[in-house]
Structures are given as C-alpha cells and as structure tokens.
Scaffold this active site. Structure first.
Site, mmCIF file in Angstrom:
data_model
loop_
_atom_site.group_PDB
_atom_site.id
_atom_site.type_symbol
_atom_site.label_atom_id
_atom_site.label_comp_id
_atom_site.label_asym_id
_atom_site.label_seq_id
_atom_site.Cartn_x
_atom_site.Cartn_y
_atom_site.Cartn_z
ATOM 1 N N ARG A 254 22.647 -16.670 -8.999
ATOM 2 C CA ARG A 254 21.443 -15.906 -9.369
ATOM 3 C C ARG A 254 21.065 -14.908 -8.268
ATOM 4 O O ARG A 254 21.104 -15.212 -7.082
ATOM 5 C CB ARG A 254 20.255 -16.836 -9.603
ATOM 6 C CG ARG A 254 18.966 -16.043 -9.819
ATOM 7 C CD ARG A 254 17.890 -16.796 -10.481
ATOM 8 N NE ARG A 254 17.451 -17.953 -9.715
ATOM 9 C CZ ARG A 254 16.519 -18.795 -10.133
ATOM 10 N NH1 ARG A 254 15.958 -18.612 -11.300
ATOM 11 N NH2 ARG A 254 16.181 -19.825 -9.405
ATOM 12 N N ARG B 12 16.975 -16.288 -3.937
ATOM 13 C CA ARG B 12 15.746 -17.019 -3.646
ATOM 14 C C ARG B 12 16.044 -18.126 -2.632
ATOM 15 O O ARG B 12 17.082 -18.791 -2.745
ATOM 16 C CB ARG B 12 15.194 -17.645 -4.933
ATOM 17 C CG ARG B 12 14.178 -16.774 -5.629
ATOM 18 C CD ARG B 12 13.792 -17.241 -6.990
ATOM 19 N NE ARG B 12 13.471 -18.655 -7.137
ATOM 20 C CZ ARG B 12 13.091 -19.214 -8.285
ATOM 21 N NH1 ARG B 12 12.964 -18.471 -9.366
ATOM 22 N NH2 ARG B 12 12.838 -20.494 -8.359
ATOM 23 N N ARG C 134 15.305 -30.043 -6.640
ATOM 24 C CA ARG C 134 14.495 -29.535 -7.764
ATOM 25 C C ARG C 134 14.889 -30.240 -9.059
ATOM 26 O O ARG C 134 14.050 -30.496 -9.926
ATOM 27 C CB ARG C 134 14.678 -28.012 -7.894
ATOM 28 C CG ARG C 134 13.953 -27.252 -6.793
ATOM 29 C CD ARG C 134 14.450 -25.826 -6.653
ATOM 30 N NE ARG C 134 14.136 -25.003 -7.800
ATOM 31 C CZ ARG C 134 14.695 -23.816 -8.033
ATOM 32 N NH1 ARG C 134 15.592 -23.329 -7.198
ATOM 33 N NH2 ARG C 134 14.344 -23.130 -9.095
HETATM 34 P P1 AP5 Z 1 16.583 -17.971 -14.950
HETATM 35 O O1 AP5 Z 1 16.165 -17.276 -16.196
HETATM 36 O O2 AP5 Z 1 16.172 -17.384 -13.625
HETATM 37 O O3 AP5 Z 1 16.187 -19.524 -15.011
HETATM 38 P P2 AP5 Z 1 14.760 -20.231 -14.911
HETATM 39 O O4 AP5 Z 1 14.780 -21.360 -15.871
HETATM 40 O O5 AP5 Z 1 13.648 -19.235 -15.042
HETATM 41 O O6 AP5 Z 1 14.880 -20.767 -13.419
HETATM 42 P P3 AP5 Z 1 13.813 -20.899 -12.254
HETATM 43 O O7 AP5 Z 1 14.594 -21.313 -11.031
HETATM 44 O O8 AP5 Z 1 12.970 -19.662 -12.097
HETATM 45 O O9 AP5 Z 1 12.957 -22.050 -12.759
HETATM 46 P P4 AP5 Z 1 12.177 -23.064 -11.963
HETATM 47 O O10 AP5 Z 1 11.441 -23.706 -13.039
HETATM 48 O O11 AP5 Z 1 12.886 -23.989 -11.066
HETATM 49 O O12 AP5 Z 1 11.445 -22.164 -10.869
HETATM 50 P P5 AP5 Z 1 9.947 -21.649 -10.751
HETATM 51 O O13 AP5 Z 1 10.007 -20.291 -10.233
HETATM 52 O O14 AP5 Z 1 9.206 -21.936 -12.015
HETATM 53 O O15 AP5 Z 1 18.191 -18.128 -15.002
HETATM 54 C C1 AP5 Z 1 18.907 -18.733 -13.932
HETATM 55 C C2 AP5 Z 1 20.243 -17.970 -13.732
HETATM 56 O O16 AP5 Z 1 21.073 -18.163 -14.885
HETATM 57 C C3 AP5 Z 1 20.078 -16.452 -13.589
HETATM 58 O O17 AP5 Z 1 21.032 -15.985 -12.660
HETATM 59 C C4 AP5 Z 1 20.361 -15.889 -14.997
HETATM 60 O O18 AP5 Z 1 20.907 -14.578 -14.953
HETATM 61 C C5 AP5 Z 1 21.379 -16.903 -15.517
HETATM 62 N N1 AP5 Z 1 21.241 -17.125 -16.959
HETATM 63 C C6 AP5 Z 1 20.081 -17.237 -17.651
HETATM 64 N N2 AP5 Z 1 20.326 -17.494 -18.945
HETATM 65 C C7 AP5 Z 1 21.679 -17.560 -19.064
HETATM 66 C C8 AP5 Z 1 22.567 -17.833 -20.155
HETATM 67 N N3 AP5 Z 1 22.103 -18.072 -21.387
HETATM 68 N N4 AP5 Z 1 23.903 -17.847 -19.926
HETATM 69 C C9 AP5 Z 1 24.375 -17.624 -18.681
HETATM 70 N N5 AP5 Z 1 23.607 -17.357 -17.600
HETATM 71 C C10 AP5 Z 1 22.268 -17.340 -17.783
HETATM 72 O O19 AP5 Z 1 9.342 -22.655 -9.677
HETATM 73 C C11 AP5 Z 1 9.668 -22.563 -8.303
HETATM 74 C C12 AP5 Z 1 8.847 -23.596 -7.534
HETATM 75 O O20 AP5 Z 1 7.434 -23.316 -7.666
HETATM 76 C C13 AP5 Z 1 8.975 -25.058 -8.005
HETATM 77 O O21 AP5 Z 1 10.109 -25.694 -7.428
HETATM 78 C C14 AP5 Z 1 7.649 -25.651 -7.508
HETATM 79 O O22 AP5 Z 1 7.662 -25.920 -6.133
HETATM 80 C C15 AP5 Z 1 6.671 -24.520 -7.765
HETATM 81 N N6 AP5 Z 1 6.044 -24.587 -9.100
HETATM 82 C C16 AP5 Z 1 6.195 -23.692 -10.115
HETATM 83 N N7 AP5 Z 1 5.495 -24.087 -11.197
HETATM 84 C C17 AP5 Z 1 4.905 -25.248 -10.865
HETATM 85 C C18 AP5 Z 1 4.064 -26.158 -11.587
HETATM 86 N N8 AP5 Z 1 3.702 -25.938 -12.857
HETATM 87 N N9 AP5 Z 1 3.647 -27.290 -10.949
HETATM 88 C C19 AP5 Z 1 3.992 -27.516 -9.667
HETATM 89 N N10 AP5 Z 1 4.784 -26.702 -8.925
HETATM 90 C C20 AP5 Z 1 5.235 -25.577 -9.522
#
Ligand code: AP5
Length: 217
Positions: free
Chosen positions: A126, A159, A170
């Site tokens: 990513r 990231r 995670r």
């Molecule tokens: P992408 O679309 O970026 O995946 P994603 O599911 O959005 O992944 P994230 O890492 O952003 O999710 P997350 O939930 O861990 O992180 P967040 O920022 O919410 O796709 C991933 C990759 O795959 C990309 O390279 C893309 O191009 C590729 N791809 C996508 N679809 C594809 C497909 N169909 N086929 C092939 N390739 C594909 O959270 C970060 C941190 O914030 C957490 O760890 C936590 O500490 C905190 N946090 C956030 N929300 C909360 C909450 N509600 N409560 C507590 N802590 C929180």
C-alpha cells in the site's frame, strides 16, 4: 444514504468508500483519516491517539465516540459512509444512541471479508498520498506515475502502521475487539457480506449493487 462499512485492516474499506462517495455524493467519515489529520495538526486528540495507532491498538472508545459524533453532526444532507467506526461493540451501541437521538437510521451495513494472509500482502504494497489521502497498491492499484499521486502529484508514502509487525498486531486487535461488531450488526438486518479477495472493480460493483437495492439515493 447512511452506510457502515466493516472489515479488517487492509480489507479495502477506504478504496471502496471512494466509489460510494463518487456514486452517492455522501461524506466519507473515516475514523483513521480523521485521527491522522489530528496527528498532522499535533492537536491534543492527535497526541493522545499517537501511541495507540503506532502500536496497532485501538484508541480509547470515549475519544473516538466523541470525535465521530462530531463528524456525523456535521455530515451533509446526502448522508455518510462510516469507515473504521464502530470498532467495538461499545462504540456500536454509542453510535446507535447518537443516531436515535437525532432520528437517523443506518440504511446498510456492509462487511468486507478477507483472509489475513491476503491482508499482509496488501499492506506491504500500500502507498498513500499524504496530501489528499488517495490510496494505491504497487501492483493491484498502481498510480499512473510510479511513486506519485494521480490527483496532486505528491510523493506517495507508506503509513508507519503498515510495518509488518504492527499489521500483525492490528489483525489481533481486529479479531479480538472488532469481529464482535459483525455479530452485533448481523442481528440488526440490512447486513451484507462481500468477498473482498477479488479485484477492486469487482468489489466496487458488488457493493454498489447492494446499495442500489435497499436504499434510495
Ligand atoms: P485500503 O482501502 O487502504 O484498506 P482499508 O480497509 O481502508 O485499510 P486501513 O488500513 O485504512 O484500515 P484500518 O481499519 O486498519 O485503518 P484505519 O485508518 O481505520 O486497501 C488496502 C490496500 O489494498 C491498498 O493498497 C489498496 O490499493 C489495496 N486494495 C484495496 N482493495 C483491493 C482489492 N479489491 N483488490 C486488490 N487490492 C486492493 O485505523 C488506523 C488506526 O487508527 C487503528 O489501528 C487505530 O489505532 C485507530 N482507529 C481508527 N478507528 C478507530 C476506532 N473506531 N476505534 C479505535 N481506534 C481507531
């Protein structure tokens, strides 16, 4: 339209949210993106969240619930898609309380389903734009010019929490604390699961066809 998008880290939530926003003109309310913005601004919330995020732990519920309630209250008339929230059953219950108090209903809950092994490969490849937040993958979804954002030409970054050791943590956090949220919504109706180990275009088509069915634009 109001949608909740569930799925493990790297399941493709952010990627498919872009399609939902393009199609329906709703706001993309990503808890992770909001937290990263708070960190970039070095706000008090950003500082409080930093260590949790960098170690793959969840930020405490009270901080997240207040932050997301604020974002929902400012969402446009067209609605919103929640990405990364709720992530604990407690957050889901608090979200319901907020929505009920405002007379708002969720139209659909969509969960992207994928194996952990695929996630590890996705996270390793990513790349993200630090300016506009666009998400790429070095092979699955490459930018037109290597290392540069298609939208604004900014240098793409990895990231910090995409480091393999943090990704593994995670995933542990997801299975322990967020998987129960899937059970919570399964009993609420309008819940759909989509196999996300297929190309981005197929995932996009599957999600949009679900959203066409139960809700009005
Ligand atoms: P992408 O679309 O970026 O995946 P994603 O599911 O959005 O992944 P994230 O890492 O952003 O999710 P997350 O939930 O861990 O992180 P967040 O920022 O919410 O796709 C991933 C990759 O795959 C990309 O390279 C893309 O191009 C590729 N791809 C996508 N679809 C594809 C497909 N169909 N086929 C092939 N390739 C594909 O959270 C970060 C941190 O914030 C957490 O760890 C936590 O500490 C905190 N946090 C956030 N929300 C909360 C909450 N509600 N409560 C507590 N802590 C929180």
């Amino acid at each position: 339209m109001r949608v909740v998008l569930l799925g493990a880290p790297g399941a493709g939530k952010g990627t498919v949210c872009k399609s939902i926003v393009d199609e329906y003109g709703v706001d993309h309310l990503s808890s992770g993106d909001i937290l990263r913005k708070e960190r970039a601004e070095n706000s008090e919330l950003g500082q409080q969240a930093q260590n949790y995020m960098d170690s793959g732990q969840l930020v405490p519920d009270d901080l997240i619930v207040a932050m997301m309630a604020g974002a929902i209250s400012k969402a446009s008339e067209a609605g919103f898609v929640l990405d990364g929230f709720p992530r604990t059953v407690n957050q889901a219950e608090k979200l319901d309380e907020t929505l009920n108090a405002n007379g708002i209903e969720i139209d659909a809950v969509v969960c992207l389903v994928i194996e952990d092994e695929v996630i590890l490969e996705r996270m390793a490849g990513r790349r993200s734009c630090p300016q506009c937040g666009a998400v790429y993958h070095v092979t699955n979804l490459p930018p037109k010019v290597e290392g540069k954002c298609d939208n604004d030409g900014a240098e793409l970054i990895q990231r910090p929490d995409d480091n393999p050791e943090v990704v593994k943590q995670r995933l542990v956090t997801y299975h322990e604390q967020t998987k129960p949220v899937v059970g919570y919504y399964k009993s609420h109706g309008r819940f759909y699961e989509i196999e996300s180990d297929q190309g981005p275009d197929n995932v996009r088509a599957a999600v949009l066809s679900i959203l066409e069915e139960p809700v009005n634009k």
